[in-house]
Design a protein around this motif. Structure first.
Motif, PDB file in Angstrom:
ATOM      1  N   PRO A 129       0.841  -1.201   0.000  1.00  0.00           N
ATOM      2  CA  PRO A 129       0.000   0.000   0.000  1.00  0.00           C
ATOM      3  C   PRO A 129       0.880   1.257   0.000  1.00  0.00           C
ATOM      4  O   PRO A 129       1.932   1.274   0.645  1.00  0.00           O
ATOM      5  N   VAL A 130       0.452   2.271  -0.760  1.00  0.00           N
ATOM      6  CA  VAL A 130       1.160   3.557  -0.817  1.00  0.00           C
ATOM      7  C   VAL A 130       0.159   4.665  -0.484  1.00  0.00           C
ATOM      8  O   VAL A 130      -0.924   4.718  -1.078  1.00  0.00           O
ATOM      9  N   PHE A 131       0.524   5.525   0.455  1.00  0.00           N
ATOM     10  CA  PHE A 131      -0.347   6.617   0.866  1.00  0.00           C
ATOM     11  C   PHE A 131       0.172   7.908   0.244  1.00  0.00           C
ATOM     12  O   PHE A 131       1.276   8.360   0.565  1.00  0.00           O
ATOM     13  N   VAL A 132      -0.620   8.473  -0.671  1.00  0.00           N
ATOM     14  CA  VAL A 132      -0.233   9.684  -1.402  1.00  0.00           C
ATOM     15  C   VAL A 132      -0.883  10.878  -0.705  1.00  0.00           C
ATOM     16  O   VAL A 132      -2.117  10.948  -0.594  1.00  0.00           O
ATOM     17  N   LEU A 133      -0.040  11.817  -0.241  1.00  0.00           N
ATOM     18  CA  LEU A 133      -0.544  12.985   0.482  1.00  0.00           C
ATOM     19  C   LEU A 133      -1.152  13.982  -0.505  1.00  0.00           C
ATOM     20  O   LEU A 133      -0.476  14.438  -1.432  1.00  0.00           O
ATOM     21  N   THR A 134      -2.421  14.312  -0.310  1.00  0.00           N
ATOM     22  CA  THR A 134      -3.079  15.287  -1.194  1.00  0.00           C
ATOM     23  C   THR A 134      -4.283  15.879  -0.473  1.00  0.00           C
ATOM     24  O   THR A 134      -4.905  15.218   0.352  1.00  0.00           O
ATOM     25  N   HIS A 135      -4.591  17.135  -0.799  1.00  0.00           N
ATOM     26  CA  HIS A 135      -5.800  17.748  -0.252  1.00  0.00           C
ATOM     27  C   HIS A 135      -7.023  17.381  -1.070  1.00  0.00           C
ATOM     28  O   HIS A 135      -8.139  17.793  -0.738  1.00  0.00           O
ATOM     29  N   HIS A 136      -6.844  16.607  -2.155  1.00  0.00           N
ATOM     30  CA  HIS A 136      -7.940  16.364  -3.092  1.00  0.00           C
ATOM     31  C   HIS A 136      -8.206  14.870  -3.209  1.00  0.00           C
ATOM     32  O   HIS A 136      -7.347  14.118  -3.679  1.00  0.00           O
ATOM     33  N   ALA A 137      -9.376  14.464  -2.766  1.00  0.00           N
ATOM     34  CA  ALA A 137      -9.720  13.041  -2.720  1.00  0.00           C
ATOM     35  C   ALA A 137      -9.832  12.450  -4.120  1.00  0.00           C
ATOM     36  O   ALA A 137     -10.176  13.137  -5.093  1.00  0.00           O
ATOM     37  N   ARG A 138      -9.486  11.179  -4.254  1.00  0.00           N
ATOM     38  CA  ARG A 138      -9.828  10.388  -5.430  1.00  0.00           C
ATOM     39  C   ARG A 138      -9.837   8.922  -5.006  1.00  0.00           C
ATOM     40  O   ARG A 138      -9.245   8.576  -3.982  1.00  0.00           O
ATOM     41  N   PRO A 139     -10.493   8.054  -5.788  1.00  0.00           N
ATOM     42  CA  PRO A 139     -10.568   6.638  -5.385  1.00  0.00           C
ATOM     43  C   PRO A 139      -9.181   5.987  -5.421  1.00  0.00           C
ATOM     44  O   PRO A 139      -8.308   6.388  -6.199  1.00  0.00           O
ATOM     45  N   SER A 140      -8.997   4.967  -4.589  1.00  0.00           N
ATOM     46  CA  SER A 140      -7.739   4.214  -4.586  1.00  0.00           C
ATOM     47  C   SER A 140      -7.533   3.530  -5.932  1.00  0.00           C
ATOM     48  O   SER A 140      -8.488   3.252  -6.662  1.00  0.00           O
ATOM     49  N   ILE A 141      -6.280   3.266  -6.279  1.00  0.00           N
ATOM     50  CA  ILE A 141      -5.892   2.624  -7.536  1.00  0.00           C
ATOM     51  C   ILE A 141      -5.015   1.428  -7.219  1.00  0.00           C
ATOM     52  O   ILE A 141      -4.031   1.581  -6.494  1.00  0.00           O
ATOM     53  N   THR A 142      -5.337   0.264  -7.766  1.00  0.00           N
ATOM     54  CA  THR A 142      -4.451  -0.897  -7.615  1.00  0.00           C
ATOM     55  C   THR A 142      -3.797  -1.209  -8.956  1.00  0.00           C
ATOM     56  O   THR A 142      -4.473  -1.377  -9.966  1.00  0.00           O
ATOM     57  N   LEU A 143      -2.472  -1.243  -8.955  1.00  0.00           N
ATOM     58  CA  LEU A 143      -1.683  -1.576 -10.147  1.00  0.00           C
ATOM     59  C   LEU A 143      -0.725  -2.686  -9.735  1.00  0.00           C
ATOM     60  O   LEU A 143       0.181  -2.458  -8.932  1.00  0.00           O
ATOM     61  N   SER A 144      -0.955  -3.895 -10.227  1.00  0.00           N
ATOM     62  CA  SER A 144      -0.144  -5.052  -9.841  1.00  0.00           C
ATOM     63  C   SER A 144      -0.162  -5.177  -8.308  1.00  0.00           C
ATOM     64  O   SER A 144      -1.241  -5.171  -7.715  1.00  0.00           O
ATOM     65  N   ASP A 145       1.009  -5.262  -7.640  1.00  0.00           N
ATOM     66  CA  ASP A 145       1.035  -5.468  -6.174  1.00  0.00           C
ATOM     67  C   ASP A 145       0.935  -4.162  -5.384  1.00  0.00           C
ATOM     68  O   ASP A 145       1.064  -4.182  -4.158  1.00  0.00           O
ATOM     69  N   THR A 146       0.770  -3.055  -6.047  1.00  0.00           N
ATOM     70  CA  THR A 146       0.764  -1.755  -5.368  1.00  0.00           C
ATOM     71  C   THR A 146      -0.647  -1.165  -5.366  1.00  0.00           C
ATOM     72  O   THR A 146      -1.309  -1.162  -6.405  1.00  0.00           O
ATOM     73  N   THR A 147      -1.093  -0.664  -4.201  1.00  0.00           N
ATOM     74  CA  THR A 147      -2.347   0.087  -4.152  1.00  0.00           C
ATOM     75  C   THR A 147      -2.056   1.499  -3.665  1.00  0.00           C
ATOM     76  O   THR A 147      -1.457   1.678  -2.598  1.00  0.00           O
ATOM     77  N   PHE A 148      -2.441   2.496  -4.460  1.00  0.00           N
ATOM     78  CA  PHE A 148      -2.291   3.903  -4.078  1.00  0.00           C
ATOM     79  C   PHE A 148      -3.568   4.379  -3.395  1.00  0.00           C
ATOM     80  O   PHE A 148      -4.652   4.268  -3.969  1.00  0.00           O
ATOM     81  N   HIS A 149      -3.407   4.894  -2.174  1.00  0.00           N
ATOM     82  CA  HIS A 149      -4.507   5.540  -1.462  1.00  0.00           C
ATOM     83  C   HIS A 149      -4.208   7.038  -1.399  1.00  0.00           C
ATOM     84  O   HIS A 149      -3.059   7.422  -1.149  1.00  0.00           O
ATOM     85  N   PHE A 150      -5.243   7.872  -1.569  1.00  0.00           N
ATOM     86  CA  PHE A 150      -5.046   9.321  -1.600  1.00  0.00           C
ATOM     87  C   PHE A 150      -5.599   9.880  -0.308  1.00  0.00           C
ATOM     88  O   PHE A 150      -6.806   9.768  -0.048  1.00  0.00           O
ATOM     89  N   VAL A 151      -4.731  10.445   0.524  1.00  0.00           N
ATOM     90  CA  VAL A 151      -5.117  10.782   1.894  1.00  0.00           C
ATOM     91  C   VAL A 151      -4.701  12.199   2.256  1.00  0.00           C
ATOM     92  O   VAL A 151      -3.712  12.734   1.765  1.00  0.00           O
ATOM     93  N   GLU A 152      -5.497  12.769   3.150  1.00  0.00           N
ATOM     94  CA  GLU A 152      -5.224  14.114   3.657  1.00  0.00           C
ATOM     95  C   GLU A 152      -4.994  13.999   5.159  1.00  0.00           C
ATOM     96  O   GLU A 152      -5.580  13.135   5.815  1.00  0.00           O
ATOM     97  N   GLY A 153      -4.170  14.859   5.707  1.00  0.00           N
ATOM     98  CA  GLY A 153      -4.001  14.841   7.156  1.00  0.00           C
ATOM     99  C   GLY A 153      -2.593  15.225   7.534  1.00  0.00           C
ATOM    100  O   GLY A 153      -1.699  15.313   6.693  1.00  0.00           O
ATOM    101  N   ASP A 154      -2.396  15.457   8.846  1.00  0.00           N
ATOM    102  CA  ASP A 154      -1.050  15.785   9.311  1.00  0.00           C
ATOM    103  C   ASP A 154      -0.199  14.514   9.289  1.00  0.00           C
ATOM    104  O   ASP A 154      -0.733  13.397   9.242  1.00  0.00           O
ATOM    105  N   PRO A 155       1.139  14.672   9.313  1.00  0.00           N
ATOM    106  CA  PRO A 155       2.016  13.503   9.211  1.00  0.00           C
ATOM    107  C   PRO A 155       1.683  12.403  10.218  1.00  0.00           C
ATOM    108  O   PRO A 155       1.666  11.221   9.861  1.00  0.00           O
ATOM    109  N   ALA A 156       1.400  12.755  11.464  1.00  0.00           N
ATOM    110  CA  ALA A 156       1.162  11.722  12.483  1.00  0.00           C
ATOM    111  C   ALA A 156      -0.056  10.866  12.150  1.00  0.00           C
ATOM    112  O   ALA A 156      -0.038   9.645  12.312  1.00  0.00           O
ATOM    113  N   SER A 157      -1.117  11.501  11.649  1.00  0.00           N
ATOM    114  CA  SER A 157      -2.332  10.717  11.387  1.00  0.00           C
ATOM    115  C   SER A 157      -2.177   9.881  10.118  1.00  0.00           C
ATOM    116  O   SER A 157      -2.669   8.749  10.049  1.00  0.00           O
TER     117      SER A 157
END
Lengths: 214, 214
Positions: B106-134
């Motif tokens: 899983p890969v967490f992509v920091l962005t202020h703009h939501a979009r659906p997660s993407i799975t490409l082969s063994d990698t899933t990109f999640h698009f998330v907002e928040g401070d570093p700790a969260s």
């Protein structure tokens, strides 16, 4: 990925010696204090025999953490298992490595004298006779696609080098002179006809020698 | 073993710059030729984007082979995923990393703009907002006991350093001056109040900087 034959975390003195003379049950390294060779490794977070948390995570740790990575079997000389010579007298004694040996794979112990295999926790010791190529065949089969570590001592590593069966070596040269003992080399330059070499001094005082086939 | 937060194989120039200015779709590193930063890594046997067999197995390879070892999730800045700014216009475009991204977690992509997660082969990109700790909280959960890699770019690494969330860093300083761009540091000494540092010059010309917490 090819199945490699690797020497990993093997220590010698500045004069190329891996262990002392006159090995006994109490002194696996003979006249040499092993602490003088290995203290750099014991200080790292990834040292496989570490029992307490903590430890460094710098250069030396990159080396110790590779000790078990993708290893499926080890080959060792008999003197790394125990000090006995000739036929085994006592099957009760199960080697120097305690109830939880750090190998955690099948281990092939080179000996002219048969004895039954021993399983201690995740490690099984097999006692085998044969030339390096045929023992390596058995170890590769047992490693099931993973790499094989040639674990030493120096005499065993020399045998596998002389048979040209080794793909990579990590030799840590410790800042100590021993004068006499079981010798790995006169100089690392002896291997340069067949191997590339990176020489990497560590802040701990050891000099890591990283060899890979030309 | 504790779950670590690691920066691994992050490259900067001698003047501390990780990427150029004016990033575009065609030039992920802006005005900087990435080859000048990364060629040392591409020469190694363990480089995760290697497509042909071969490659060196010396010091540099010990570093590249650690890229994926025990990593269970990555956190990256949006600019490492793509050059877009503001709301996502085109969900068809799935990032710079092709059909087989090298992350394999899983890969967490920091962005202020939501979009659906993407799975490409063994990698899933999640698009998330928040401070570093969260965000780190989510990544640790997804890593399931394994370590979390903070993948960059330089701005993202700085955010996690400023929040004191990083346990170890491997920064490769390449023998090139870039003058301007996205800066990781003025000097590695900035981190010495919180980290030990081993500085390890490689025969390839890069200087590996290995940091771990005091």
């Amino acid at each position: 990925m090819a199945q490699l034959v690797r020497v990993q975390n093997f220590n010698v003195s500045r004069d190329g010696i891996g262990a002392g003379e006159d090995q006994t049950l109490e002194r696996p390294f003979g006249h040499v204090d092993p602490e003088r060779l290995f203290s750099w490794a014991g200080a790292t977070a990834s040292w496989p025999m570490r029992t307490e948390p903590g430890g460094s995570r710098g250069l030396d740790d990159y080396l110790t953490r590779d000790y078990a990575r993708n290893i499926g079997a080890e080959i060792m000389g008999r003197n790394k298992f125990g000090p006995q010579r000739g036929p085994w007298q006592d099957h009760e004694w199960q080697g120097w490595w305690g109830d939880e040996p750090p190998f955690r794979t099948p281990v092939f112990v080179l000996t002219h004298h048969a004895r039954p295999s021993i399983t201690l926790s995740d490690t099984t010791f097999h006692f085998v006779e044969g030339d390096p190529a045929s023992v390596l065949e058995q170890a590769k089969e047992a490693a099931d696609g993973k790499d094989v570590r040639v674990g030493g001592g120096a005499t065993t590593i020399r045998q596998f080098l002389d048979a040209d069966l080794v793909d990579t070596l990590h030799i840590a040269v410790s800042p100590v002179e021993l004068g006499s003992g079981v010798r790995l080399w006169e100089s690392p330059d002896e291997l340069l006809d067949r191997f590339h070499l990176d020489v990497v001094p560590s802040p701990s005082g050891v000099v890591h020698h990283l060899f890979w086939r030309r």
